[in-house]
Design an enzyme around this catalytic site. Structure first.
Site, PDB file in Angstrom:
ATOM      1  N   ASN A   1       0.827  -1.068   0.050  1.00 21.20           N
ATOM      2  CA  ASN A   1      -0.058  -0.125  -0.214  1.00 21.20           C
ATOM      3  C   ASN A   1       0.880   1.217   0.074  1.00 21.20           C
ATOM      4  OD1 ASN A   1      -1.860   1.961   0.572  1.00 21.20           O
ATOM      5  ND2 ASN A   1      -2.163   1.403   2.629  1.00 21.20           N
ATOM      6  N   TRP A   2       1.152   1.908  -1.136  1.00 19.77           N
ATOM      7  CA  TRP A   2       1.856   3.120  -1.221  1.00 19.77           C
ATOM      8  C   TRP A   2       1.378   4.134  -0.548  1.00 19.77           C
ATOM      9  CZ3 TRP A   2       3.108   2.329  -7.372  1.00 19.77           C
ATOM     10  CH2 TRP A   2       3.715   1.282  -7.455  1.00 19.77           C
ATOM     11  N   LYS A   3       0.107   4.259  -0.415  1.00 18.75           N
ATOM     12  CA  LYS A   3      -0.639   5.328   0.554  1.00 18.75           C
ATOM     13  C   LYS A   3      -0.321   6.909  -0.547  1.00 18.75           C
ATOM     14  CE  LYS A   3       0.063   3.342   4.662  1.00 18.75           C
ATOM     15  NZ  LYS A   3       0.124   3.297   6.112  1.00 18.75           N
TER      16      LYS A   3
ATOM     17  N   HIS B   1      -9.410   1.290   4.995  1.00 19.74           N
ATOM     18  CA  HIS B   1      -8.142   1.456   5.602  1.00 19.74           C
ATOM     19  C   HIS B   1      -8.274   2.238   6.866  1.00 19.74           C
ATOM     20  CE1 HIS B   1      -4.101   2.502   6.603  1.00 19.74           C
ATOM     21  NE2 HIS B   1      -3.651   1.422   5.742  1.00 19.74           N
TER      22      HIS B   1
ATOM     23  N   GLU C   1      -6.715   4.774   7.987  1.00 21.65           N
ATOM     24  CA  GLU C   1      -6.312   6.158   7.626  1.00 21.65           C
ATOM     25  C   GLU C   1      -7.809   6.688   7.057  1.00 21.65           C
ATOM     26  OE1 GLU C   1      -2.721   5.456   5.508  1.00 21.65           O
ATOM     27  OE2 GLU C   1      -1.724   4.984   7.584  1.00 21.65           O
TER      28      GLU C   1
ATOM     29  N   GLU D   1      -5.439  -5.052  10.682  1.00 23.45           N
ATOM     30  CA  GLU D   1      -4.378  -3.868  10.791  1.00 23.45           C
ATOM     31  C   GLU D   1      -4.749  -3.183  12.150  1.00 23.45           C
ATOM     32  OE1 GLU D   1      -2.340  -2.687   6.695  1.00 23.45           O
ATOM     33  OE2 GLU D   1      -4.265  -1.404   7.269  1.00 23.45           O
TER      34      GLU D   1
ATOM     35  N   GLY E   1       2.677   1.843  10.694  1.00 23.53           N
ATOM     36  CA  GLY E   1       3.546   3.168  10.406  1.00 23.53           C
ATOM     37  C   GLY E   1       4.295   3.591  11.741  1.00 23.53           C
TER      38      GLY E   1
ATOM     39  N   SER F   1       3.338  -2.439   9.982  1.00 24.43           N
ATOM     40  CA  SER F   1       4.793  -2.537  10.495  1.00 24.43           C
ATOM     41  C   SER F   1       5.526  -3.771  10.022  1.00 24.43           C
ATOM     42  CB  SER F   1       5.358  -2.192  11.910  1.00 24.43           C
ATOM     43  OG  SER F   1       4.746  -0.541  11.831  1.00 24.43           O
TER      44      SER F   1
ATOM     45  N   GLY G   1       5.019   1.219   4.657  1.00 21.74           N
ATOM     46  CA  GLY G   1       6.189   1.812   4.493  1.00 21.74           C
ATOM     47  C   GLY G   1       7.362   0.891   3.602  1.00 21.74           C
TER      48      GLY G   1
HETATM   49  P1  PGA Z   1       2.932   0.221   7.604  1.00 21.47           P
HETATM   50  O1  PGA Z   1       1.486   0.328   6.928  1.00 21.47           O
HETATM   51  O2  PGA Z   1       3.187  -1.122   7.133  1.00 21.47           O
HETATM   52  O3  PGA Z   1       3.635   1.654   6.989  1.00 21.47           O
HETATM   53  O4  PGA Z   1       2.652   0.081   9.086  1.00 21.47           O
HETATM   54  C1  PGA Z   1       0.528  -0.637   6.972  1.00 21.47           C
HETATM   55  C2  PGA Z   1      -0.716   0.045   6.302  1.00 21.47           C
HETATM   56  O5  PGA Z   1      -1.261   0.980   6.502  1.00 21.47           O
HETATM   57  O6  PGA Z   1      -1.406  -0.882   5.668  1.00 21.47           O
END
Ligand code: PGA
Length: 247
Positions: free
Chosen positions: A6-8, A91, A93, A165, A171, A211, A233
């Protein structure tokens, strides 16, 4: 096993397409399904770069309506046409910053499956909820509402994926332990068995995210109820994503 990056909100369309070209030889032999979730504007270029390879393309969000006066939104059919195979839905976020609720997640799941996109439905508890000991209830509720009205047939034929998640692990560099991650993925699997029967539940891919790194992916993915990962990330670096996709 499905490993999705997931590049966000990272990578311009040209950077995204160049990155896919860099990834192709690195993940060519991966036994897992390899997916990259790119920003909307990068999807056509990423799909073009990935054509004929084992890399599948995901969007990071969508709207639940098919079309109409929804300025700034993107529909499932638009994503399909732009070359997306998957779409990340709900997600944390999106839930935290953009007002997504379990109900909008459910509408999006319905629209995605109807359009032939494979949803990756994200669920997970906050740190406060974990500390209060209500993780199973929180996650069960999220999954139950996300899947309202989804038949067993649609669940299986769509290929729907659930990504567990924990918000506190996203993150932050704080990964859930293998046991913590597996425990919640198992809770989700048991709920699916209640809703759809054990046979169907066994066929649904449940990912862990939060993470995931080149160093911890292998152990996490070896847990019995974890069928891959949703990686933020670490998916932005080809060398790290290579290790994770091949873990
Ligand atoms: P992260 O993000 O690997 O940077 O913790 C995971 C995600 O939001 O899908």
């Amino acid at each position: 096993m499905i490993v999705a990056g997931n590049w966000k909100m990272n990578k311009t369309p040209s950077e995204a397409a160049a990155f896919v070209k860099e990834l192709i030889p690195r993940v060519k032999g991966a036994k897992s399904e390899v997916v990259v979730a790119a920003p909307f504007v990068a999807l056509p270029g990423v799909a073009e770069a990935a054509r004929g390879t084992n890399i599948k393309v995901a969007a990071q969000n969508m709207h639940y309506e098919a079309k109409g006066a929804y300025t700034g939104e993107v529909s499932a059919d638009m994503l399909k046409d732009a070359g997306a195979d998957y779409v990340i839905i709900g997600h944390s976020e999106r839930r935290q910053y953009f007002g997504e609720t379990d109900e909008t997640v459910n509408r999006k799941v319905q629209a995605a499956t109807a359009a032939g996109l494979i949803p990756i439905v994200c669920v997970g508890e906050s740190l406060a909820q974990r500390e209060q000991g209500i993780t199973p209830e929180v996650v069960r509720r999220q999954v139950k509402i996300a899947l309202l009205g989804v038949s067993a047939e649609t669940l299986l034929s769509s290929g729907l994926v659930i990504a567990y998640e924990p918000i506190w692990a996203i993150g932050t560099g704080k990964t859930a332990t293998n046991e913590q991650a597996n425990e919640v993925c198992h809770t989700i699997r048991m709920l699916l068995a209640e809703l759809y029967g054990a046979e169907a539940a066994a066929k649904v891919s449940i990912q862990y995210g939060g993470s995931v790194t080149a160093a911890n992916a292998k152990e996490l993915f070896a847990m019995p109820d974890i069928n891959g990962g949703l990686v933020g990330g670490a998916s932005l670096k080809a060398a790290d994503f290579e290790v994770i996709a091949n873990a």
